[in-house]
Scaffold this active site. Sequence first.
Site: not given
Length: 279
Positions: A201, A241
């Site tokens: 991210k 995740r």
Amino acid sequence: MRTLVMGVVNVTPDSFFDGGRYLETAAAIAHGEELIAAGADIVDVGGESTRPGALPVGLDEELRRVLPVVAALAPRCRVSIDTMKPQVAREAVAAGATLVNDVSCSLAPVAAAAGVGLALMHMHGTPATMQANPRYRDVVAEVASFLAAAAAAAHHEGVEEVYVDPGIGFGKTVAHNLALLAALPELVEAGEPVLVGVSRKQFIGRISARPGSDPLPPEERFEGSLASAVHAMVCGVAVVRVHDVAPTRDAALLVAAALGDGSPGAPRAEAAVPSGASA
Ligand code: HH2
């Protein structure tokens, strides 16, 4: 219990890291099989990107993308369905998914009716607008109380297995993301198992930018992703995740072995050492 590794299978043209790589059904299934062979505990199949600014996908197209992939992988591994649409969740469960990854926090009735698990994620706004100007009075307190209320409502609805997820990058600045990562022990302490997604991210690219240079692109965020996942593991998170399953699983095994049963403060357990290991 060690942290479980959820591998990402994005059947999309536009996901921020792997968009377009697994849009074809056969490529998505092959990628899921690779993640399973690499040791994924769960594979998370999604047919609609939630990256900032992503445009919504129609129901038929999302079903077409995810259902054959779920059906092919479910006999080999636990499959979760990453969707915001009730019908996609329902049909994916019928195809073999046993966990609904609910980034919109709206699918508790579907999970309850189907008798499957539910991951509830916090998002500020919608993917189209969430990064415009996210503001909180106290991001940790607001996210924690939102998740506690959502989990209580889901249990009340009849869902037994609930995970809560602070939604890193979903309507959050770098400072918000870091505050939430620092507060993971608090979230874990609240009692519901915590799931967290940090893989590749944007905040990682910003924090690990080389001096005087632009943020690192997603392809160069692996090390920061693994470091963030290890942080989450040490905090006692139940599931991470990730896109990079094999190294994350290695890390999860090492963290669990170093911490005993994987939770901070737990006594060291002999069981964490593989039999026959001498050093
Ligand atoms: N992050 C993404 C998607 N789904 N689900 C949960 N529970 N938590 C997350 O942090 C999370 C999630 C975004 O990552 P990715 O799927 O790689 O990208 P895209 O949304 O662009 O497909």
